[in-house]
Design a protein around this motif. Structure first.
Motif, PDB file in Angstrom:
ATOM      1  N   LYS A  84       5.306  26.314  22.816  1.00 34.49           N
ATOM      2  CA  LYS A  84       5.930  24.865  22.681  1.00 34.49           C
ATOM      3  C   LYS A  84       7.384  24.758  22.779  1.00 34.49           C
ATOM      4  N   MET A  85       7.905  25.620  21.708  1.00 36.02           N
ATOM      5  CA  MET A  85       9.347  25.735  21.818  1.00 36.02           C
ATOM      6  C   MET A  85      10.038  26.375  23.032  1.00 36.02           C
ATOM      7  N   LEU A  86       9.013  27.350  23.355  1.00 36.49           N
ATOM      8  CA  LEU A  86       9.783  28.055  24.622  1.00 36.49           C
ATOM      9  C   LEU A  86       9.813  27.055  25.806  1.00 36.49           C
ATOM     10  N   HIS A  87       8.799  26.155  26.005  1.00 39.08           N
ATOM     11  CA  HIS A  87       8.930  25.349  27.083  1.00 39.08           C
ATOM     12  C   HIS A  87       9.975  23.829  26.739  1.00 39.08           C
ATOM     13  N   ASP A  88      10.423  23.949  25.966  1.00 40.24           N
ATOM     14  CA  ASP A  88      11.422  22.554  25.606  1.00 40.24           C
ATOM     15  C   ASP A  88      12.543  22.914  25.877  1.00 40.24           C
ATOM     16  N   ASN A  89      13.063  22.612  27.093  1.00 40.55           N
ATOM     17  CA  ASN A  89      14.377  22.993  27.664  1.00 40.55           C
ATOM     18  C   ASN A  89      15.550  22.265  27.100  1.00 40.55           C
ATOM     19  N   LYS A  90      15.415  21.243  26.227  1.00 40.34           N
ATOM     20  CA  LYS A  90      16.576  20.588  25.403  1.00 40.34           C
ATOM     21  C   LYS A  90      17.690  20.217  26.618  1.00 40.34           C
ATOM     22  N   ASP A  91      17.383  19.638  27.523  1.00 41.47           N
ATOM     23  CA  ASP A  91      18.422  19.056  28.409  1.00 41.47           C
ATOM     24  C   ASP A  91      19.288  20.349  29.025  1.00 41.47           C
ATOM     25  N   MET A  92      18.640  21.519  29.031  1.00 40.41           N
ATOM     26  CA  MET A  92      19.403  22.659  29.768  1.00 40.41           C
ATOM     27  C   MET A  92      18.614  22.880  30.921  1.00 40.41           C
ATOM     28  N   PRO A  93      19.194  23.790  31.976  1.00 34.45           N
ATOM     29  CA  PRO A  93      20.467  24.508  31.703  1.00 34.45           C
ATOM     30  C   PRO A  93      21.626  23.222  31.902  1.00 34.45           C
ATOM     31  N   LYS A  94      22.709  23.894  31.032  1.00 32.65           N
ATOM     32  CA  LYS A  94      24.149  23.138  31.412  1.00 32.65           C
ATOM     33  C   LYS A  94      25.259  23.548  30.955  1.00 32.65           C
ATOM     34  N   ILE A  95      26.423  23.451  31.403  1.00 33.58           N
ATOM     35  CA  ILE A  95      27.734  23.936  31.109  1.00 33.58           C
ATOM     36  C   ILE A  95      28.681  22.984  30.503  1.00 33.58           C
ATOM     37  N   GLN A  96      29.099  23.458  29.558  1.00 30.39           N
ATOM     38  CA  GLN A  96      29.847  22.770  28.598  1.00 30.39           C
ATOM     39  C   GLN A  96      31.303  23.114  28.507  1.00 30.39           C
ATOM     40  N   ILE A  97      32.494  22.319  28.838  1.00 28.02           N
ATOM     41  CA  ILE A  97      33.789  22.732  28.604  1.00 28.02           C
ATOM     42  C   ILE A  97      34.257  22.706  27.168  1.00 28.02           C
ATOM     43  N   ILE A  98      34.660  24.005  26.807  1.00 24.18           N
ATOM     44  CA  ILE A  98      35.211  24.002  25.364  1.00 24.18           C
ATOM     45  C   ILE A  98      36.597  23.919  25.357  1.00 24.18           C
ATOM     46  N   THR A  99      37.226  23.210  24.372  1.00 25.39           N
ATOM     47  CA  THR A  99      38.533  23.024  24.199  1.00 25.39           C
ATOM     48  C   THR A  99      39.376  24.058  23.032  1.00 25.39           C
ATOM     49  N   ASP A 100      38.586  24.490  22.201  1.00 29.15           N
ATOM     50  CA  ASP A 100      39.037  25.135  20.837  1.00 29.15           C
ATOM     51  C   ASP A 100      39.609  26.327  21.281  1.00 29.15           C
ATOM     52  N   GLN A 101      40.770  26.588  21.068  1.00 29.58           N
ATOM     53  CA  GLN A 101      41.418  27.920  21.729  1.00 29.58           C
ATOM     54  C   GLN A 101      41.278  29.045  21.098  1.00 29.58           C
ATOM     55  N   LYS A 102      40.665  29.140  19.829  1.00 34.67           N
ATOM     56  CA  LYS A 102      40.108  30.329  19.116  1.00 34.67           C
ATOM     57  C   LYS A 102      38.903  30.954  20.023  1.00 34.67           C
ATOM     58  N   SER A 103      38.145  29.849  20.333  1.00 31.33           N
ATOM     59  CA  SER A 103      36.604  30.105  20.904  1.00 31.33           C
ATOM     60  C   SER A 103      36.929  30.477  22.555  1.00 31.33           C
ATOM     61  N   ILE A 104      37.970  30.151  22.890  1.00 34.47           N
ATOM     62  CA  ILE A 104      38.476  30.340  24.440  1.00 34.47           C
ATOM     63  C   ILE A 104      38.952  31.672  24.296  1.00 34.47           C
ATOM     64  N   GLU A 105      39.731  32.182  23.680  1.00 32.30           N
ATOM     65  CA  GLU A 105      40.123  33.360  23.448  1.00 32.30           C
ATOM     66  C   GLU A 105      39.120  34.476  23.123  1.00 32.30           C
ATOM     67  N   LYS A 106      38.286  34.182  22.212  1.00 34.41           N
ATOM     68  CA  LYS A 106      37.353  35.139  21.570  1.00 34.41           C
ATOM     69  C   LYS A 106      36.240  35.385  22.676  1.00 34.41           C
ATOM     70  N   TYR A 107      35.947  34.162  23.685  1.00 34.16           N
ATOM     71  CA  TYR A 107      34.932  34.461  24.697  1.00 34.16           C
ATOM     72  C   TYR A 107      35.429  34.664  26.238  1.00 34.16           C
ATOM     73  N   GLY A 108      36.943  34.364  26.144  1.00 30.04           N
ATOM     74  CA  GLY A 108      37.298  34.545  27.414  1.00 30.04           C
ATOM     75  C   GLY A 108      37.232  33.642  28.527  1.00 30.04           C
ATOM     76  N   GLY A 109      37.024  32.389  28.103  1.00 26.11           N
ATOM     77  CA  GLY A 109      37.025  31.379  29.116  1.00 26.11           C
ATOM     78  C   GLY A 109      36.676  29.889  28.324  1.00 26.11           C
ATOM     79  N   LYS A 110      36.686  28.902  29.121  1.00 28.26           N
ATOM     80  CA  LYS A 110      36.287  27.493  28.605  1.00 28.26           C
ATOM     81  C   LYS A 110      35.057  27.065  28.941  1.00 28.26           C
ATOM     82  N   ARG A 111      34.412  27.823  30.104  1.00 24.81           N
ATOM     83  CA  ARG A 111      32.936  27.284  30.543  1.00 24.81           C
ATOM     84  C   ARG A 111      31.931  28.097  29.935  1.00 24.81           C
ATOM     85  N   MET A 112      31.265  27.395  28.928  1.00 23.96           N
ATOM     86  CA  MET A 112      30.164  27.694  28.112  1.00 23.96           C
ATOM     87  C   MET A 112      28.899  27.202  28.765  1.00 23.96           C
TER      88      MET A 112
END
Length: 95
Positions: A11-39
């Motif tokens: 049941k959990m596997l088939h619950d898409n939780k409104d995904m797929p989606k892309i979220q734009i992040i603004t936290d500079q530390k996370s942007i530097e860590k992951y290499g971009g804003k589009r998560m």
């Protein structure tokens, strides 16, 4: 995971939780860590489908799966926490 015998992983596997989606992040530390804003957030069933394509005896890492999804979605990276959770759900649902 705790209390696996009481959980419905299929049941959990088939619950898409409104995904797929892309979220734009603004936290500079996370942007530097992951290499971009589009998560990218991939739904659990997508992880299951990719994992089922791995030939028997071969290994694929969560990191490689995340890279694949980010590339396919045109994102900079795939969200790491839900990725780990969804890989676990996919693995447990196959039991």
């Amino acid at each position: 995971m705790a209390n696996e015998e009481r959980k419905d992983f299929n049941k959990m596997l088939h619950d898409n939780k409104d995904m797929p989606k892309i979220q734009i992040i603004t936290d500079q530390k996370s942007i530097e860590k992951y290499g971009g804003k589009r998560m990218y957030f991939a739904p659990p069933l997508d992880y299951d489908q990719v994992m089922k394509q791995v030939p028997y005896g071969q290994v694929v890492t969560v990191g490689k799966i995340r890279e694949y999804f980010a590339e396919q979605a045109g994102a900079d990276f795939t969200e790491p926490i839900t990725a780990g959770i969804f890989v676990s759900i996919a693995a447990w649902s196959s039991h």
